[in-house]
Scaffold this motif. Structure first.
Motif, mmCIF file in Angstrom:
data_model
loop_
_atom_site.group_PDB
_atom_site.id
_atom_site.type_symbol
_atom_site.label_atom_id
_atom_site.label_comp_id
_atom_site.label_asym_id
_atom_site.label_seq_id
_atom_site.Cartn_x
_atom_site.Cartn_y
_atom_site.Cartn_z
ATOM 1 N N LEU A 20 14.797 65.836 18.081
ATOM 2 C CA LEU A 20 15.271 64.546 17.604
ATOM 3 C C LEU A 20 14.338 63.979 16.527
ATOM 4 N N ARG A 21 14.949 63.347 15.499
ATOM 5 C CA ARG A 21 14.193 62.607 14.478
ATOM 6 C C ARG A 21 14.828 61.241 14.331
ATOM 7 N N TRP A 22 14.021 60.271 13.959
ATOM 8 C CA TRP A 22 14.563 58.937 13.700
ATOM 9 C C TRP A 22 14.268 58.600 12.247
ATOM 10 N N ASN A 23 15.352 58.439 11.481
ATOM 11 C CA ASN A 23 15.193 58.054 10.078
ATOM 12 C C ASN A 23 15.096 56.544 9.988
ATOM 13 N N HIS A 24 13.873 56.069 9.949
ATOM 14 C CA HIS A 24 13.645 54.628 9.919
ATOM 15 C C HIS A 24 13.758 54.137 8.475
ATOM 16 N N PRO A 25 14.464 53.013 8.241
ATOM 17 C CA PRO A 25 14.683 52.559 6.855
ATOM 18 C C PRO A 25 13.384 52.300 6.091
ATOM 19 N N ILE A 26 12.314 51.900 6.772
ATOM 20 C CA ILE A 26 11.071 51.601 6.060
ATOM 21 C C ILE A 26 10.021 52.685 6.302
ATOM 22 N N GLN A 27 9.878 53.101 7.565
ATOM 23 C CA GLN A 27 8.803 54.047 7.897
ATOM 24 C C GLN A 27 9.145 55.501 7.596
ATOM 25 N N GLY A 28 10.391 55.774 7.214
ATOM 26 C CA GLY A 28 10.787 57.162 6.954
ATOM 27 C C GLY A 28 11.056 57.888 8.263
ATOM 28 N N VAL A 29 10.802 59.195 8.268
ATOM 29 C CA VAL A 29 11.097 59.993 9.461
ATOM 30 C C VAL A 29 10.022 59.750 10.529
ATOM 31 N N VAL A 30 10.442 59.244 11.681
ATOM 32 C CA VAL A 30 9.499 58.945 12.766
ATOM 33 C C VAL A 30 9.548 60.083 13.790
ATOM 34 N N SER A 31 8.363 60.502 14.260
ATOM 35 C CA SER A 31 8.274 61.622 15.198
ATOM 36 C C SER A 31 8.698 61.204 16.613
ATOM 37 N N PRO A 32 9.336 62.124 17.343
ATOM 38 C CA PRO A 32 9.760 61.797 18.716
ATOM 39 C C PRO A 32 8.577 61.471 19.638
ATOM 40 N N ASP A 33 7.396 61.988 19.303
ATOM 41 C CA ASP A 33 6.235 61.634 20.129
ATOM 42 C C ASP A 33 6.005 60.127 20.116
#
Ligand code: C2E
Ligand code: CA
Ligand code: CA
Length: 246
Positions: A20-33
């Motif tokens: 899983l990845r989270w594409n955050h609008p400001i922080q970019g790709v956030v790690s699942p950790d």
């Protein structure tokens, strides 16, 4: 994202781990950790976990429709998901209604997550496994498992954690440990996957000691579905080319 898991001998892609990845609008790709612990704390991991399973199965079926050989998908389950009541029924129904053949679906559960309420977890995993779904013990070696624990846990695969792979071939302790884990797994009738394989020397060591599957940056980083599809398309065309040479 999908990271290839390859056959240690011919290096063909057999499956993938869904990450899983989270594409955050400001922080970019956030790690699942960073965000999985949050999802767990907020009780959102159950719906996100279900969404991951559904998306991964849809992707598996889409690749099949497009004529590729079946790609086994491995989905991660964290501790709260594993301890949820009615989990076995939910997973079995989801898989059986979706149209994926159960052996192409694999659950990765960490060694640590299985220790708490061991008997209940073993029953849940036993039901899931009896339906044909594969079960892997993830991050093996980082928890406190004993031989008797492994013997009682209904699983098919042991996944050796990357921390034991990273110093191969330089650390003789790690080499001894990895060899012992592979031998023990085989004696229990289990297959072995090594994660975090980054160098040719590591891949060769693991192959020599009969580890079945490898995963790591040496082969590919986790990829978007379209990129993963290009890899399998390339593999299919290479195999077809080899066949026409005969
Ligand atoms: P994990 O299950 O141990 O996943 C393996 C991690 O190693 C992944 O990190 C992967 O990107 C990384 N990795 C793969 N090959 C290499 C390599 O050659 N070298 C190095 N250094 N790292 C490699 P990622 O994607 O950041 O995921 C971290 C953890 O987040 C996973 O650890 C898993 O526990 C959790 N996770 C990821 N997706 C999900 C999900 O859908 N549900 C749940 N519950 N947890 C997830
Ligand atoms: Ca995993
Ligand atoms: Ca790991």
């Amino acid at each position: 994202y999908y990271q290839p898991q390859v056959d240690a001998i011919n290096r063909n892609i057999i499956g993938c781990e869904v990450l899983l990845r989270w594409n955050h609008p400001i922080q970019g790709v956030v790690s699942p950790d960073r965000f999985v612990p949050l999802l767990e704390r907020e009780g959102l991991i159950f719906s996100v976990g279900e969404w991951v399973m559904k998306r991964a199965i849809e992707q598996h079926l889409r690749w099949l429709e497009r004529g590729y050989p079946p790609v086994r998908i491995a989905v991660n389950f964290s501790a709260p998901e594993l301890h949820e009541r009615g989990l076995a029924t939910r997973v079995i129904e989801l898989v059986h209604h979706s149209g994926i053949a159960p052996p192409w679906f694999k659950l990765e559960v960490t060694e640590t997550a299985t220790v708490k309420n061991f008997d209940q977890v073993a029953r849940t995993l036993g039901k899931i496994r009896a339906s044909g779904i594969q079960i892997a013990v993830d991050d093996f070696g980082t928890g406190y498992s004993t031989l008797s624990y492994l013997q009682k846990l209904p699983v098919d695969i042991i996944k050796i954690d990357q921390q034991f792979i990273k110093d191969i071939p330089y650390s003789s302790e790690d080499k001894t440990l990895v060899k012992a884990v592979i031998a023990m797994a085989h004696n229990l009738g289990l297959d072995v996957v090594a994660e975090g394989v980054e160098t040719e020397a590591q891949a060769q060591f693991l192959r020599r000691h009969l580890c079945e599957e490898l995963q790591g940056y040496l082969f590919s980083k986790p990829l978007r579905a379209e990129e993963f599809e290009q890899l399998i398309a390339l593999q299919v065309s290479e195999i077809e080319e080899e066949l026409t040479l005969f």
